[in-house]
Scaffold this motif. Structure first.
Motif, PDB file in Angstrom:
ATOM      1  N   ALA A 119       0.820  -1.286  -0.415  1.00  0.00           N
ATOM      2  CA  ALA A 119       0.161   0.256  -0.593  1.00  0.00           C
ATOM      3  C   ALA A 119       0.987   1.401   0.459  1.00  0.00           C
ATOM      4  CB  ALA A 119      -1.246   0.196   1.499  1.00  0.00           C
ATOM      5  N   ILE A 120       0.796   2.009  -1.064  1.00  0.00           N
ATOM      6  CA  ILE A 120       1.124   3.500  -0.389  1.00  0.00           C
ATOM      7  C   ILE A 120      -0.245   4.897   0.381  1.00  0.00           C
ATOM      8  CG2 ILE A 120       2.137   5.483  -1.671  1.00  0.00           C
ATOM      9  CD1 ILE A 120       3.894   3.086  -1.713  1.00  0.00           C
ATOM     10  N   VAL A 121       0.228   5.140   1.330  1.00  0.00           N
ATOM     11  CA  VAL A 121      -1.185   5.390   2.297  1.00  0.00           C
ATOM     12  C   VAL A 121      -0.129   7.070   1.961  1.00  0.00           C
ATOM     13  CG1 VAL A 121      -2.055   5.598   4.182  1.00  0.00           C
ATOM     14  CG2 VAL A 121      -1.469   3.460   3.389  1.00  0.00           C
ATOM     15  N   PRO A 139      -2.566  12.136  10.523  1.00  0.00           N
ATOM     16  CA  PRO A 139      -4.222  11.631   9.088  1.00  0.00           C
ATOM     17  C   PRO A 139      -3.364  11.232   8.411  1.00  0.00           C
ATOM     18  CG  PRO A 139      -3.962  14.285  10.657  1.00  0.00           C
ATOM     19  CD  PRO A 139      -2.725  13.925  10.491  1.00  0.00           C
ATOM     20  N   ILE A 140      -4.978  10.270   7.738  1.00  0.00           N
ATOM     21  CA  ILE A 140      -4.387   9.626   6.609  1.00  0.00           C
ATOM     22  C   ILE A 140      -5.130   9.848   5.737  1.00  0.00           C
ATOM     23  CG2 ILE A 140      -4.626   7.640   5.652  1.00  0.00           C
ATOM     24  CD1 ILE A 140      -3.865   6.150   7.972  1.00  0.00           C
ATOM     25  N   MET A 141      -4.264  10.446   4.202  1.00  0.00           N
ATOM     26  CA  MET A 141      -5.467  11.729   3.251  1.00  0.00           C
ATOM     27  C   MET A 141      -5.508  10.673   2.096  1.00  0.00           C
ATOM     28  SD  MET A 141      -5.967  13.959   5.085  1.00  0.00           S
ATOM     29  CE  MET A 141      -6.935  14.581   3.659  1.00  0.00           C
ATOM     30  N   GLY A 142      -5.791   8.933   1.839  1.00  0.00           N
ATOM     31  CA  GLY A 142      -6.363   8.236   1.258  1.00  0.00           C
ATOM     32  C   GLY A 142      -4.790   7.230   0.585  1.00  0.00           C
ATOM     33  N   GLY A 143      -5.217   6.580  -0.307  1.00  0.00           N
ATOM     34  CA  GLY A 143      -4.223   6.264  -0.726  1.00  0.00           C
ATOM     35  C   GLY A 143      -3.978   5.126  -1.740  1.00  0.00           C
ATOM     36  N   HIS A 144      -3.281   3.842  -2.245  1.00  0.00           N
ATOM     37  CA  HIS A 144      -3.955   2.605  -2.822  1.00  0.00           C
ATOM     38  C   HIS A 144      -3.371   1.707  -2.342  1.00  0.00           C
ATOM     39  CE1 HIS A 144      -0.739   4.496  -4.994  1.00  0.00           C
ATOM     40  NE2 HIS A 144      -0.811   3.163  -5.555  1.00  0.00           N
ATOM     41  N   PHE A 145      -3.853   0.271  -2.939  1.00  0.00           N
ATOM     42  CA  PHE A 145      -3.090  -1.128  -2.261  1.00  0.00           C
ATOM     43  C   PHE A 145      -3.104  -2.094  -3.497  1.00  0.00           C
ATOM     44  CE2 PHE A 145      -7.335  -0.841  -0.736  1.00  0.00           C
ATOM     45  CZ  PHE A 145      -7.742  -2.615  -0.652  1.00  0.00           C
ATOM     46  N   GLY A 164      -2.264  -6.250  -4.169  1.00  0.00           N
ATOM     47  CA  GLY A 164      -1.649  -7.875  -4.268  1.00  0.00           C
ATOM     48  C   GLY A 164      -1.569  -8.923  -4.681  1.00  0.00           C
ATOM     49  N   PRO A 165      -1.462  -9.691  -5.258  1.00  0.00           N
ATOM     50  CA  PRO A 165      -2.613 -10.984  -4.938  1.00  0.00           C
ATOM     51  C   PRO A 165      -4.130 -11.560  -5.166  1.00  0.00           C
ATOM     52  CG  PRO A 165      -0.283 -11.944  -4.711  1.00  0.00           C
ATOM     53  CD  PRO A 165      -0.267 -10.361  -3.772  1.00  0.00           C
ATOM     54  N   ARG A 166      -4.277 -10.783  -4.193  1.00  0.00           N
ATOM     55  CA  ARG A 166      -5.526 -11.342  -4.082  1.00  0.00           C
ATOM     56  C   ARG A 166      -6.639 -10.000  -4.135  1.00  0.00           C
ATOM     57  NH1 ARG A 166      -5.494 -16.370   0.556  1.00  0.00           N
ATOM     58  NH2 ARG A 166      -8.277 -15.943  -0.334  1.00  0.00           N
ATOM     59  N   ILE A 167      -5.916  -9.374  -4.171  1.00  0.00           N
ATOM     60  CA  ILE A 167      -6.504  -8.043  -3.385  1.00  0.00           C
ATOM     61  C   ILE A 167      -6.813  -7.055  -4.283  1.00  0.00           C
ATOM     62  CG2 ILE A 167      -5.748  -8.248  -1.216  1.00  0.00           C
ATOM     63  CD1 ILE A 167      -8.871  -6.996   0.042  1.00  0.00           C
ATOM     64  N   LYS A 168      -7.114  -5.423  -3.558  1.00  0.00           N
ATOM     65  CA  LYS A 168      -6.584  -5.134  -4.426  1.00  0.00           C
ATOM     66  C   LYS A 168      -7.770  -3.602  -4.251  1.00  0.00           C
ATOM     67  CE  LYS A 168      -7.014  -4.268  -9.534  1.00  0.00           C
ATOM     68  NZ  LYS A 168      -6.098  -3.400 -11.014  1.00  0.00           N
ATOM     69  N   GLY A 169      -7.017  -1.996  -4.370  1.00  0.00           N
ATOM     70  CA  GLY A 169      -8.231  -0.842  -4.167  1.00  0.00           C
ATOM     71  C   GLY A 169      -7.770   0.080  -3.536  1.00  0.00           C
ATOM     72  N   LYS A 170      -8.369   1.100  -2.469  1.00  0.00           N
ATOM     73  CA  LYS A 170      -8.061   2.188  -1.903  1.00  0.00           C
ATOM     74  C   LYS A 170      -8.195   2.102  -1.142  1.00  0.00           C
ATOM     75  CE  LYS A 170     -12.730   4.196  -3.070  1.00  0.00           C
ATOM     76  NZ  LYS A 170     -13.256   5.182  -3.896  1.00  0.00           N
ATOM     77  N   VAL A 171      -7.097   3.209  -0.496  1.00  0.00           N
ATOM     78  CA  VAL A 171      -6.529   4.034   0.899  1.00  0.00           C
ATOM     79  C   VAL A 171      -8.101   4.515   0.940  1.00  0.00           C
ATOM     80  CG1 VAL A 171      -5.666   4.600   3.561  1.00  0.00           C
ATOM     81  CG2 VAL A 171      -4.826   2.609   1.984  1.00  0.00           C
ATOM     82  N   LEU A 172      -9.106   4.665   1.788  1.00  0.00           N
ATOM     83  CA  LEU A 172      -9.821   5.891   2.246  1.00  0.00           C
ATOM     84  C   LEU A 172      -9.030   7.100   2.942  1.00  0.00           C
ATOM     85  CD1 LEU A 172     -13.199   3.903   2.597  1.00  0.00           C
ATOM     86  CD2 LEU A 172     -12.403   4.925   0.312  1.00  0.00           C
ATOM     87  N   VAL A 173     -10.189   8.620   3.049  1.00  0.00           N
ATOM     88  CA  VAL A 173      -9.731   9.450   3.383  1.00  0.00           C
ATOM     89  C   VAL A 173     -10.151   9.563   5.192  1.00  0.00           C
ATOM     90  CG1 VAL A 173      -9.679  11.567   3.719  1.00  0.00           C
ATOM     91  CG2 VAL A 173      -9.492  11.000   1.482  1.00  0.00           C
ATOM     92  N   GLY A 174      -9.700  10.039   6.153  1.00  0.00           N
ATOM     93  CA  GLY A 174     -10.294   9.371   7.176  1.00  0.00           C
ATOM     94  C   GLY A 174      -9.681   8.812   8.626  1.00  0.00           C
ATOM     95  N   GLY A 175      -8.371   7.871   8.327  1.00  0.00           N
ATOM     96  CA  GLY A 175      -8.023   7.558   9.567  1.00  0.00           C
ATOM     97  C   GLY A 175      -7.187   8.288  10.026  1.00  0.00           C
ATOM     98  N   ALA A 176      -6.760   7.416  11.029  1.00  0.00           N
ATOM     99  CA  ALA A 176      -5.111   8.656  11.539  1.00  0.00           C
ATOM    100  C   ALA A 176      -4.403   7.202  12.120  1.00  0.00           C
ATOM    101  CB  ALA A 176      -5.561   9.092  12.748  1.00  0.00           C
ATOM    102  N   ASP A 177      -3.463   8.059  11.862  1.00  0.00           N
ATOM    103  CA  ASP A 177      -2.168   6.865  12.916  1.00  0.00           C
ATOM    104  C   ASP A 177      -1.449   7.585  14.520  1.00  0.00           C
ATOM    105  OD1 ASP A 177       0.212   5.973  14.036  1.00  0.00           O
ATOM    106  OD2 ASP A 177       1.456   6.369  11.954  1.00  0.00           O
ATOM    107  N   MET A 212      -9.692   2.619   6.684  1.00  0.00           N
ATOM    108  CA  MET A 212     -10.273   2.003   6.348  1.00  0.00           C
ATOM    109  C   MET A 212     -10.365   1.529   5.108  1.00  0.00           C
ATOM    110  SD  MET A 212     -13.406   0.874   8.064  1.00  0.00           S
ATOM    111  CE  MET A 212     -14.738   0.576   6.514  1.00  0.00           C
ATOM    112  N   MET A 213      -9.468   0.382   4.248  1.00  0.00           N
ATOM    113  CA  MET A 213      -9.573   0.494   3.132  1.00  0.00           C
ATOM    114  C   MET A 213     -10.678  -0.181   1.844  1.00  0.00           C
ATOM    115  SD  MET A 213      -6.270  -1.612   3.218  1.00  0.00           S
ATOM    116  CE  MET A 213      -7.025  -3.183   2.654  1.00  0.00           C
ATOM    117  N   GLN A 214     -11.375   0.267   0.763  1.00  0.00           N
ATOM    118  CA  GLN A 214     -12.239  -0.390  -0.335  1.00  0.00           C
ATOM    119  C   GLN A 214     -11.199  -1.645  -1.081  1.00  0.00           C
ATOM    120  OE1 GLN A 214     -14.784   3.027  -1.929  1.00  0.00           O
ATOM    121  NE2 GLN A 214     -16.547   1.217  -1.302  1.00  0.00           N
ATOM    122  N   ALA A 215     -11.756  -2.015  -1.252  1.00  0.00           N
ATOM    123  CA  ALA A 215     -11.095  -3.265  -2.949  1.00  0.00           C
ATOM    124  C   ALA A 215     -11.623  -3.214  -3.809  1.00  0.00           C
ATOM    125  CB  ALA A 215     -11.783  -4.979  -1.808  1.00  0.00           C
TER     126      ALA A 215
END
Length: 166
Positions: free
Chosen positions: A32-34, A54-60, A62-75, A92-95
């Motif tokens: 994932a690139i977050v 704050p997490i502002m989105g991204g994408h991920f 792999g061999p079995r799954i891919k999608g986007k990282v949603l805006v709104g999370g935090a570390d 949250m991620m969304q496949a």
């Protein structure tokens, strides 16, 4: 040889460990690139120096799954008195098929320790996926690494690699 096929094997330095033919391995799950906002210093608490990233989105992908990282999370980071930092990300991620997946990624790093021989940054992500094609994420232990993104990634961001413990 102990019960269950476990054998004792000596390590150097006199340490002993148990080995078994089914020792755990790692299977790559995704990269994932977050994208992040700048770190917010919350301040010193009784537990240490608290920060929020704050997490502002991204994408991920792999061999079995891919999608986007949603805006709104935090570390949420806590730098302890020994300069090791506890990482606790919640997002949250969304496949690509629309499935929403809750991620909680807890880890530890020594990136702020002066003179550390090498950086250590490991995490234990856990997933909450609904019944359906991605329920396998609920049924295993995972480990991860966090590091600098590739040169072509948006800034600021991090590269997260996740592996299933087999």
């Amino acid at each position: 040889m102990l019960a269950g096929g476990i054998a004792l094997t000596a390590w150097t330095g006199g340490m002993v460990r148990a080995t078994k033919s089914n020792e755990p391995g790692l299977e790559f799950v995704y990269e994932a690139i977050v994208m992040l906002e700048p770190t917010m210093e919350v301040g010193r608490t009784p537990l240490g120096m608290r920060r929020r990233v704050p997490i502002m989105g991204g994408h991920f992908e792999g061999p079995r799954i891919k999608g986007k990282v949603l805006v709104g999370g935090a570390d949420w980071q806590l730098q302890r008195a020994d300069n090791w930092t506890v990482i606790e990300a919640d997002y949250m991620m969304q496949a690509d098929d629309g499935t929403l997946i809750h991620v909680r990624n807890v880890g530890l790093t020594n990136s702020k320790v002066p003179g550390a021989p090498q950086p250590y940054l490991r995490t234990v992500p856990s997933f909450e996926a609904p019944e359906g094609p991605h329920k396998w994420l609920n049924q295993a232990i995972f480990v991860g690494t966090i590091g600098a993104p590739r040169d072509d990634a948006p800034k600021p961001s991090v590269r997260i690699c996740v592996y299933r413990v087999t």
